[in-house]
Design a protein around this motif. Structure first.
Motif, PDB file in Angstrom:
ATOM      1  N   ARG A  64     -10.223   3.037  -2.785  1.00  0.00           N
ATOM      2  CA  ARG A  64      -9.008   3.587  -3.151  1.00  0.00           C
ATOM      3  C   ARG A  64      -9.272   5.016  -3.297  1.00  0.00           C
ATOM      4  NH1 ARG A  64      -5.413   1.696  -8.367  1.00  0.00           N
ATOM      5  NH2 ARG A  64      -5.062  -0.018  -6.804  1.00  0.00           N
ATOM      6  N   GLN A  88      -3.851   0.672  -0.237  1.00  0.00           N
ATOM      7  CA  GLN A  88      -2.962   1.446  -1.332  1.00  0.00           C
ATOM      8  C   GLN A  88      -1.866   0.957  -1.561  1.00  0.00           C
ATOM      9  OE1 GLN A  88      -5.519   3.983  -2.523  1.00  0.00           O
ATOM     10  NE2 GLN A  88      -3.333   4.961  -2.573  1.00  0.00           N
ATOM     11  N   HIS A 263       1.453   4.737  -3.687  1.00  0.00           N
ATOM     12  CA  HIS A 263       1.183   3.454  -3.070  1.00  0.00           C
ATOM     13  C   HIS A 263       1.548   3.348  -1.441  1.00  0.00           C
ATOM     14  CE1 HIS A 263      -0.343   1.309  -6.353  1.00  0.00           C
ATOM     15  NE2 HIS A 263       0.706   1.871  -7.386  1.00  0.00           N
TER      16      HIS A 263
END
Length: 399
Positions: A64, A88, A263
């Motif tokens: 990440r 993500q 995200h």
């Protein structure tokens, strides 16, 4: 670091009290330890070191971090290696229970398919289901030697302890191989002490290696918003323990700012090598497939029979070095990976010594990702090979 991993075992609701204690012990402001802020610090380190471009390696949560760094500073990234990949789009932890069961039962199915293992430890999958029900309905007190003090330590062997023990045994093939024996002994001989000891050993190790304050700052700001507030009941080994713990802890922990697009999938044309272990219980191969689909130049290698983090296994580190040097892998990569299988389950009661992960010293360690100064960009090369995902399916090219 905070010591809640070694206290309150078997009592989920004590975690909130311990979280408050941990928060009170923090000197800094935990809102400013998110991934996005940390990656800005990483780039400041890059500038101070004088690197025009860097090659990123991220493992587990570090995948990440690497994706966030690339989104923020794409011109500074020459190549990316993602190992044990976190998409993500995922709230990390929301699928831990499902993916753990997926890995464990694949290992137990392998035992059932092996003549010697199935003879010694028959029906381990059903035995595990029986153990889960037993720990929910009839938890028992178990006394073992504490791994750090050597003193007798009594804890309640319940579903949380069983799940914690088995969860971290699934991270490497060496310890995965012990699952049939340990489950069989617990189910047929009430040998809960082995599993309880394993859980304590794991907890002690995590307490020494994890910065719990940063872990909570990242999880509560970035993942907690994607957790269900009232998770439905399920039959997984972990049950709803992860959701209960996160809801209690993040109800207390301060939350830093997160970008609106945090995200969203990360995209780009940088060369990316993704690595997965076939039996990874936390970041399985399908996660890497999801990430690879958004990169133009992505290759995904799956190590058969392996668990979490592949770069330390055999010559996979050499494959990674070759990729970083000239953006290619070779047919040898596939021949090697095809030979890597999970060890046969342990028949003996003598458990192997702890597996020591080899840390490659050729990179500068900076938090969760490691940075190498870039080598000169090589002549354009293309490699046609079997790839699991990516827009340029089957091809990795350095443009």
């Amino acid at each position: 670091r905070c010591g809640w991993l070694s206290r309150g075992l078997g009592d989920v609701y004590k975690r909130q009290e311990h979280t408050r204690e941990c928060l009170a012990s923090m000197e800094g402001d935990p809102r400013f330890y998110t991934t996005t802020i940390a990656m800005a610090d990483i780039d400041a380190a890059r500038q101070a070191l004088g690197y025009e471009q860097v090659n990123l390696y991220g493992g587990s949560y570090g995948t990440r971090a690497a994706q966030v760094y690339y989104r923020l500073f794409p011109e500074q990234v020459r190549s990316i290696v993602l190992d044990g990949v976190v998409p993500q789009t995922l709230g990390l932890g929301t699928e831990h229970a499902m993916k753990l069961d997926q890995a464990i039962y694949r290992v137990l199915d392998g035992c059932e398919a092996d003549a010697e293992c199935s003879e010694k430890f028959p029906g381990t999958a059903q035995k595990l289901r029986d153990l889960i029900r037993f720990t929910i309905e009839q938890p028992v007190d178990v006394t073992v030697d504490h791994p750090t003090t050597g003193e007798p330590f009594t804890l309640t062997f319940n579903q949380e302890v069983l799940a914690s023990a088995l969860r971290f045994l699934t991270y490497s093939p060496e310890t995965q191989a012990m699952l049939p024996m340990l489950i069989h002994e617990a189910a047929t001989e009430s040998r809960f002490d082995r599993l309880a000891s394993q859980m304590l050993i794991t907890a002690a190790g995590l307490q020494q290696s994890i910065a719990h304050g940063m872990e909570m700052s990242v999880m509560c700001a970035e993942d907690y918003p994607l957790f269900p507030k009232d998770p439905p009941p399920n039959d997984y080994l972990l049950g709803s323990l992860m959701e209960k713990v996160i809801n209690l802890q993040c109800g207390t922990w301060p939350k830093g700012p997160v970008p609106d697009d945090f995200h969203e999938p990360v995209t780009g044309d940088v060369p990316v090598l993704l690595l997965s272990g076939e039996y990874d219980p936390v970041t399985p191969p399908e996660y890497a497939d999801q990430v690879a689909a958004h990169f133009d130049n992505a290759m995904h290698l799956v190590a058969p029979g392996q668990g979490h983090i592949a770069v330390t296994r055999g010559c996979i580190g050499d494959i990674v070095s070759t990729f970083i040097t000239d953006f290619r892998t070779t047919d040898r990569s596939y021949r090697y990976l095809a030979t890597q299988r999970i060890p046969l389950p342990h028949i003996s009661a003598s458990l192997p010594s702890a597996f020591h992960i080899r840390i490659r010293a050729s990179a500068v360690s900076l938090g969760s990702i490691r940075i190498r100064p870039s080598a000169p960009i090589p002549v354009c090369r293309s490699l046609t090979a079997r790839a699991n995902a990516g827009r340029s399916a089957g091809t990795v090219s350095a443009k």
